[in-house]
Design a protein around this motif. Sequence first.
Motif, short mmCIF file in Angstrom:
data_model
loop_
_atom_site.label_atom_id
_atom_site.label_comp_id
_atom_site.label_asym_id
_atom_site.label_seq_id
_atom_site.Cartn_x
_atom_site.Cartn_y
_atom_site.Cartn_z
N VAL A 10 29.00 37.78 35.18
CA VAL A 10 30.26 37.14 35.55
C VAL A 10 30.97 36.76 34.25
CG1 VAL A 10 31.36 35.12 36.60
CG2 VAL A 10 29.48 36.27 37.78
N ILE A 11 32.20 37.21 34.10
CA ILE A 11 32.99 36.90 32.91
C ILE A 11 33.95 35.77 33.25
CG2 ILE A 11 34.55 37.78 31.15
CD1 ILE A 11 33.48 40.56 31.67
N ASN A 12 33.76 34.63 32.62
CA ASN A 12 34.65 33.48 32.81
C ASN A 12 35.72 33.49 31.70
OD1 ASN A 12 35.60 31.11 33.96
ND2 ASN A 12 34.21 29.80 32.79
N ARG A 13 36.88 32.93 32.01
CA ARG A 13 38.03 32.95 31.09
C ARG A 13 38.31 34.41 30.67
NH1 ARG A 13 34.33 29.27 28.79
NH2 ARG A 13 34.68 27.15 29.54
N ALA A 14 38.42 35.27 31.68
CA ALA A 14 38.37 36.72 31.46
C ALA A 14 39.53 37.27 30.63
CB ALA A 14 38.31 37.44 32.81
N ILE A 61 36.61 35.63 36.26
CA ILE A 61 37.38 34.42 36.54
C ILE A 61 38.38 34.25 35.41
CG2 ILE A 61 37.27 31.92 36.93
CD1 ILE A 61 34.33 32.30 37.75
N PRO A 62 39.67 34.19 35.72
CA PRO A 62 40.68 34.18 34.65
C PRO A 62 40.70 32.87 33.87
CG PRO A 62 41.72 33.83 36.78
CD PRO A 62 40.28 34.16 37.06
N PHE A 63 41.24 32.96 32.65
CA PHE A 63 41.49 31.78 31.84
C PHE A 63 42.73 31.11 32.41
CE2 PHE A 63 43.15 30.05 27.62
CZ PHE A 63 42.31 28.95 27.66
N SER A 64 42.53 30.05 33.18
CA SER A 64 43.60 29.46 33.99
C SER A 64 43.64 27.95 33.79
CB SER A 64 43.36 29.78 35.47
OG SER A 64 44.08 28.92 36.31
N LYS A 65 44.83 27.43 33.55
CA LYS A 65 44.99 25.99 33.42
C LYS A 65 44.67 25.29 34.73
CE LYS A 65 48.35 22.43 32.08
NZ LYS A 65 49.73 22.18 31.62
N SER A 90 37.76 19.93 35.30
CA SER A 90 37.77 18.65 34.58
C SER A 90 37.77 17.45 35.53
CB SER A 90 38.99 18.58 33.65
OG SER A 90 40.19 18.50 34.39
N ARG A 91 38.25 17.66 36.75
CA ARG A 91 38.25 16.59 37.75
C ARG A 91 37.03 16.64 38.67
NH1 ARG A 91 43.64 18.31 37.75
NH2 ARG A 91 43.36 19.47 39.71
N GLY A 92 36.13 17.60 38.43
CA GLY A 92 34.92 17.70 39.24
C GLY A 92 35.16 18.29 40.60
N HIS A 93 36.17 19.16 40.74
CA HIS A 93 36.48 19.78 42.02
C HIS A 93 35.97 21.22 42.06
CE1 HIS A 93 40.14 16.87 42.63
NE2 HIS A 93 38.97 16.26 42.61
N LEU A 94 35.64 21.69 43.24
CA LEU A 94 35.23 23.08 43.41
C LEU A 94 36.45 23.98 43.54
CD1 LEU A 94 32.34 22.59 46.00
CD2 LEU A 94 32.09 23.18 43.59
N ILE A 95 36.37 25.14 42.91
CA ILE A 95 37.49 26.09 42.97
C ILE A 95 37.75 26.51 44.41
CG2 ILE A 95 38.31 28.35 42.21
CD1 ILE A 95 36.48 28.09 39.78
N ILE A 96 36.68 26.78 45.17
CA ILE A 96 36.85 27.34 46.51
C ILE A 96 37.53 26.36 47.47
CG2 ILE A 96 34.86 28.84 46.23
CD1 ILE A 96 33.40 26.87 48.20
#
Length: 285
Positions: free
Chosen positions: A214-218, A240-244, A251-257
């Motif tokens: 898995v490539i993060n900040r792709a 997973i793209p490099f996304s703000k 940073s807020r401890g939330h899940l992407i999904i």
Amino acid sequence: MIISVASGKGGTGKTTVSTNLAAALDSKVTFLDCDVEEPNAHLFLQPQMEKQETIYTLLPQIDQSRCDLCRKCVDICRFNAITIAGKSFLLFPELCHSCGGCLVVCPQKCLSEGKRELGHIETGTRGPIQFHNGTLRIGEAMSPPLIKKLRKQFEKNGDTVIIDAPPGTSCPVIASMHGADYIVLVTEPTPFGLHDLKLAHETVLELGIPCGLVINRANLGDDGVHQYSREKQLPILMEIPFSKDIAGLYSRGHLIIEEMPEWKEKFVALFETIREQVMQAGSTS
């Protein structure tokens, strides 16, 4: 099926991948946070904690009055945890690997089983997810014994098991990957990420476990990771793209999904791809 999520370096996104993968399945999952020196998966999964258990390991205890200084315990200890100085028996708890060999060979039976605290294991639930993490005792030098006890205690129930492994390629990582059905390696497309991916991939190859990437900040960095994956036939499972926006969620401890629902399907697809590759590996072995 046991899936271990690992990486050659810290900060690549292992916990992001493992927690979102577990939460996306909507089925019974056992989640083990084996990064016992710095567990943080609970910050994202927010399980309802139910139990905490202190974990101990064997530590020899000596009855000096019965010891005849024969040195058999010294000779068998591969880790130099025992020595004889003058007429005194000396034990270095930080070096002891709790094998128990010294207890077996002692002719005077002056050694007995004591214990040393390793840390503690916490247990909780989040919906269908059975959550367990280990936290190493401050000052404890060795984390693999706690990782092994965490895995041994909670891998037996037959669920899908997702392991958030420590970073690197040292003994704690081996303890988190050994015996898994599949290893997900997480990296970032930078020279540093590529360097440590190579180390992690070589380690997995030595273990003989199927793996994917898995490539993060792709969309950050260069093409080195993609080139390496092509050369080594290391399948890229997800990017997973490099996304703000994604960085903000993390940073807020939330899940992407949960905040970006389209990603739930992608993590479910990731799981199905892993399952297919495990079945293929099983049919060819």
